[in-house]
Motif scaffolding. Structure first.
Motif, PDB file in Angstrom:
ATOM      1  N   GLY A 386      35.361  30.963  39.081  1.00 38.09           N
ATOM      2  CA  GLY A 386      36.117  29.727  38.910  1.00 38.09           C
ATOM      3  C   GLY A 386      35.774  28.757  40.021  1.00 38.09           C
ATOM      4  N   ASN A 387      35.587  27.479  39.676  1.00 39.00           N
ATOM      5  CA  ASN A 387      35.167  26.466  40.647  1.00 39.00           C
ATOM      6  C   ASN A 387      35.811  25.131  40.313  1.00 39.00           C
ATOM      7  N   SER A 388      35.808  24.234  41.280  1.00 40.79           N
ATOM      8  CA  SER A 388      36.496  22.955  41.085  1.00 40.79           C
ATOM      9  C   SER A 388      35.672  21.932  40.319  1.00 40.79           C
ATOM     10  N   ASP A 389      34.326  21.946  40.469  1.00 45.13           N
ATOM     11  CA  ASP A 389      33.479  20.875  39.925  1.00 45.13           C
ATOM     12  C   ASP A 389      33.968  19.515  40.415  1.00 45.13           C
ATOM     13  N   ALA A 390      34.480  19.472  41.641  1.00 46.88           N
ATOM     14  CA  ALA A 390      35.062  18.234  42.161  1.00 46.88           C
ATOM     15  C   ALA A 390      33.969  17.220  42.469  1.00 46.88           C
ATOM     16  N   HIS A 391      34.191  15.986  42.006  1.00 42.60           N
ATOM     17  CA  HIS A 391      33.267  14.874  42.225  1.00 42.60           C
ATOM     18  C   HIS A 391      33.837  13.843  43.192  1.00 42.60           C
ATOM     19  N   SER A 392      35.116  13.540  43.055  1.00 38.87           N
ATOM     20  CA  SER A 392      35.719  12.469  43.850  1.00 38.87           C
ATOM     21  C   SER A 392      37.226  12.600  43.772  1.00 38.87           C
ATOM     22  N   ASP A 393      37.939  11.854  44.611  1.00 38.50           N
ATOM     23  CA  ASP A 393      39.398  11.824  44.522  1.00 38.50           C
ATOM     24  C   ASP A 393      39.816  11.285  43.158  1.00 38.50           C
ATOM     25  N   PRO A 394      40.859  11.861  42.547  1.00 40.80           N
ATOM     26  CA  PRO A 394      41.794  12.853  43.079  1.00 40.80           C
ATOM     27  C   PRO A 394      41.412  14.303  42.773  1.00 40.80           C
TER      28      PRO A 394
END
Length: 551
Positions: A386-394
């Motif tokens: 499992g991972n966030s794949d976060a690009h930017s806020d939020p």
């Protein structure tokens, strides 16, 4: 969540430059075989279209190949038209002369109105240098997908997503990726500017070390799917590293789309408390996959579909470097994101990506089905990640992340832990969990096998903290076999007894209460789910019945 810029493209059609010649505006596709058209299909990758070359440094008589200017800039503008159904990649050759210090490229395309439900125009961009465009070759110099409308490359520096280095003479190729073309077609414009002069000093690469201080053999927390400004993220590498530390992570994997450009800067932000591992999100037309644990600077090609029979080649490339192949967000709804390559070459699979949604529910169900198949056939099982794949806020770094049992806080040790399935998934560092199966004087943990007599009692135990009013589920190859809630303190112990004759494996989930409509629950499906959003998910403990002794 925006993936490779595919949910937001900013390129608009620019007005043709008044200095453009007719030849420079003759890039129509579909205008006959003599006009900028060379179609190459059925090769070891997706079909490609190569246009006629653009030349610089004209001789006095107007022919190509004259002496390059000793300084200043030189610009060419190319316009053209692409029809619906055009090849996956359109290559624009650029003849670069000697003495070039920098190459700068900008592009644009039109966005005509389309009926509801019909894809509109979207086009990516990247570049290959004089070493060529061969699949998996050495010519790759950068990719920005649809996130940028321009880029520059020089020996000392380059736009994020692109690789600095010499602008050598030869045929470079600007690559357009028109992955969606409106029924009316796509008018495009590319502007190429060469700046002449001395190249300047080479950039000093700062690759991250392969080991951090660590705690010896222990459980380590890490987010293995993160983006920066080197692809379609809006966070700087420094901001990603800071966010990882704030989330209580021990390690991260850098996975910018289709480029290793960020690898060379991570050394500045790694430290004894944070291991930063090079990687790439390989963004194909038939799904995205994570190449984790790459040698620094290594690039993995993406220019193929499942029917091209090329995926296995690049999976082997990752494996040769000691890395992992992990299909990402297999049920993502965006174009080209759904996973079509199968799991034979995969080392693990991402079943939870960012805040919990129905896509994740479906992915966990598919993964659980694969576990059952592995038990039935005696084949290899596929661990979950499992991972966030976060690009930017939020978007939150570390929501979720992996908790990996490894010998050390080192790249090789962590990759081995994930490959063996010795990991569980947490929504945040406030969630703590221990999961074991004990029977016949033996004990096994996550990703391990417990060998016991078929009818010997086996106690499955989960200790959890950090999930107030959470629900614990024990799931076997038959489905959910036990459910129990923990109190408002968020801490509790759940024990359930079974045998190897009844359960081939047991895995655990910890769920939040059903959402009540208040914000922050993470479940966008409301009452459509039987259970609330996931707080933690484990890989299984396998139970194997030992043969009965002969009388």
């Amino acid at each position: 969540m925006c993936l490779d810029g595919h949910c937001e493209h900013n390129a608009e059609l620019l007005a043709p430059d008044a200095t453009s010649t007719d030849a420079e505006r003759s890039g129509e596709v579909g205008a006959g075989p003599g006009r900028r058209r060379l179609l190459t299909a059925g090769m070891a990758g997706a079909a490609a279209l190569t246009l006629s070359p653009v030349s610089f440094a004209q001789a006095a008589d107007g022919s190509a190949g004259g002496t390059a200017p000793t300084g200043g800039d030189e610009t060419r503008i190319i316009t053209g038209f692409l029809e619906t159904g055009v090849a996956d990649f359109v290559y624009l050759p650029v003849e670069v002369p000697e003495g070039v210090r920098k190459i700068a490229v900008s592009y644009a395309y039109d966005k005509p109105a389309v009926p509801a439900g019909t894809p509109g125009n979207s086009c990516d961009i990247g570049v290959f240098d004089e070493r060529g465009t061969a699949l998996g070759g050495r010519g790759f110099r950068g990719w920005s997908g649809g996130f940028r409308t321009s880029f520059e490359i020089g020996n000392s520096d380059a736009t994020p997503g692109y690789l600095p280095g010499p602008v050598n003479a030869g045929t470079w190729h600007i690559v357009l990726g028109p992955y969606q073309v409106a029924p009316q077609g796509m008018h495009y414009q590319v502007q190429v500017t060469l700046t002449y002069g001395e190249p300047g000093p080479a950039r000093v690469n700062k690759y991250p070390p392969r080991r951090a201080k660590g705690r010896g053999r222990d459980w380590y927390r890490g987010d293995c799917h993160l983006h920066t400004v080197h692809s379609d993220g809006k966070r700087l590498p420094s901001e990603v590293a800071s966010g990882a530390r704030a989330a209580g992570l021990d390690f991260i994997v850098s996975t910018d789309h289709n480029t290793p450009a960020s690898h060379a800067v991570w050394g500045e932000y790694a430290g004894p408390d944070l291991l930063i591992i090079p990687g790439e999100e390989v963004t194909t037309r038939n799904g995205h996959w994570l190449a984790l644990g790459l040698p620094p600077g290594e690039w993995i090609d993406w220019r193929y579909r499942s029917r091209d029979d090329a995926f296995g080649r690049f999976a082997r490339q990752v494996h040769r470097g000691g890395g992992l192949v992990v299909p990402a967000h297999m049920y993502c709804a965006y174009v080209a994101c759904q996973w079509k390559f199968g799991f034979e070459d995969a080392d693990a699979t991402e079943v939870w990506t960012g805040p919990w949604t129905y896509d994740d529910e479906h992915a966990v169900s598919t993964w659980d089905q694969k576990l059952g198949e592995a038990v039935r056939t005696g084949g290899r099982w596929l661990p979950a990640m499992g991972n966030s794949d976060a690009h930017s806020d939020p978007q939150v770094i570390g929501l979720p992340h992996n908790v990996v049992h490894a010998d050390d806080l080192a790249t090789d040790s962590l990759m081995e832990g994930i490959r063996a399935g010795r990991n569980w998934i947490a929504e945040s560092s406030t969630v703590e969990l221990a999961f074991t199966a004990t029977g016949h004087g033996r004990q096994a943990g996550i990703g391990e096998k417990l060998n016991v007599p078929a009818e010997a009692p086996v106690d499955v135990r989960l200790d959890v903290r950090g999930v107030p009013n959470g629900t614990v589920r024990f799931i076997t190859d038959e489905g959910q076999m036990h459910q129990e809630s923990v109190g408002s303190s968020g801490s509790g112990t759940v024990v359930w007894r079974t045998t190897a004759s009844l359960a081939a494996y047991v895995r655990a989930e910890v769920r939040h209460p059903m959402p009540d409509g208040s914000p922050g629950q993470g479940n966008t499906m409301g009452q459509a789910l039987m259970f609330g959003p996931m707080a933690a998910l484990t890989n299984p403990v396998f139970l194997e019945a030992t043969p009965a002794p002969r009388s």
